[in-house]
Design an enzyme around this catalytic site. Sequence first.
Site, PDB file in Angstrom:
ATOM      1  N   ALA A  81       0.852  -1.197   0.000  1.00 13.15           N
ATOM      2  CA  ALA A  81       0.000   0.000   0.000  1.00 13.15           C
ATOM      3  C   ALA A  81       0.879   1.235   0.000  1.00 13.15           C
ATOM      4  CB  ALA A  81      -0.924   0.009   1.218  1.00 13.15           C
ATOM      5  N   LYS A  82       0.458   2.252  -0.746  1.00 15.75           N
ATOM      6  CA  LYS A  82       1.203   3.514  -0.775  1.00 15.75           C
ATOM      7  C   LYS A  82       1.293   4.108   0.619  1.00 15.75           C
ATOM      8  CE  LYS A  82      -0.393   4.694  -5.453  1.00 15.75           C
ATOM      9  NZ  LYS A  82      -1.270   5.601  -6.221  1.00 15.75           N
ATOM     10  N   ARG A  83       0.179   4.030   1.363  1.00 15.35           N
ATOM     11  CA  ARG A  83       0.160   4.671   2.691  1.00 15.35           C
ATOM     12  C   ARG A  83       1.136   4.017   3.653  1.00 15.35           C
ATOM     13  NH1 ARG A  83      -4.545   1.811   2.175  1.00 15.35           N
ATOM     14  NH2 ARG A  83      -4.885   0.090   3.635  1.00 15.35           N
TER      15      ARG A  83
END
Length: 282
Positions: A243-245
């Site tokens: 995930a980017k986050r």
Amino acid sequence: MTVTRFAPSPSGRLHLGHAFSAALGHHRARDAGGKFRLRIEDLDPSRCKPEFVEGIYEDLAWLGLDWDEPVLVQSRRTPAYQAALDSLKARGLAYACFCTRADIAQSLTAPHGDAATSYPGTCRGLPDDPARRASTPHSWRLDSARALEFAGLPSWTEEDGRTFAAKASDIGDAILARKDAPASYHLSCVIDDAASGVTMVVRGGDLRPSTPIQRLLQALLGLPEPAYLHHALIAHEDGRRLAKRDLAPTLAAMREAGADGPALAADVLAGKLPLGFGFSDA
């Protein structure tokens, strides 16, 4: 003709999971002599940045993946979304919602609330009120009960032959647009897939729960039904999804470390992942 698409949001740099999804969609299209489309899903100005759009182009080119022009940019498509929303409003299939996120969260934790329901229907069927009519809704929602009366429960078949039949609980009064966004993911997705002539939606299995509402919207708006290929996700070796986050390792970092882009794309398609990664069912 087979037409697939890759539709990233420019809210960060692409990671290995994006590479797999893009390469799979590209392969399915090119192997069938079809088209591979690119869509930039940039409807959230608070998260989407121009530099990440450029990063998408750089990463796909590095992987050796080409796409058929034109690139569809969602922030330039507001009139198309508004026309679809107006059509649903005119048929009584959408209603104004004045609830904030905090209102909804509070109602779902109340003793009478249903924590499994995404929205309790607070604003559905509100009587006409001059003050309310003059105010700006926080969102517009699908009246799922009326929509299901009109179109019935949707179903779809995956590329592997599995057939899925939706339940009413899979749909709910989904948001169609917000005051800070001209269209939700669901509405923009079906409008843009149809506009690009997409015949096969290739995306991660984590998005399979989005399919019932999108199939219903396709029926309500008279849009064609594509085939679906919801693929396994690439995860960290310990099972955490990329995930980017969570600052998943980016393709840019792999490139800077000396990785070969086309070889990486070929490897992930063949199920050969770099050390530390594995496939995970959604």
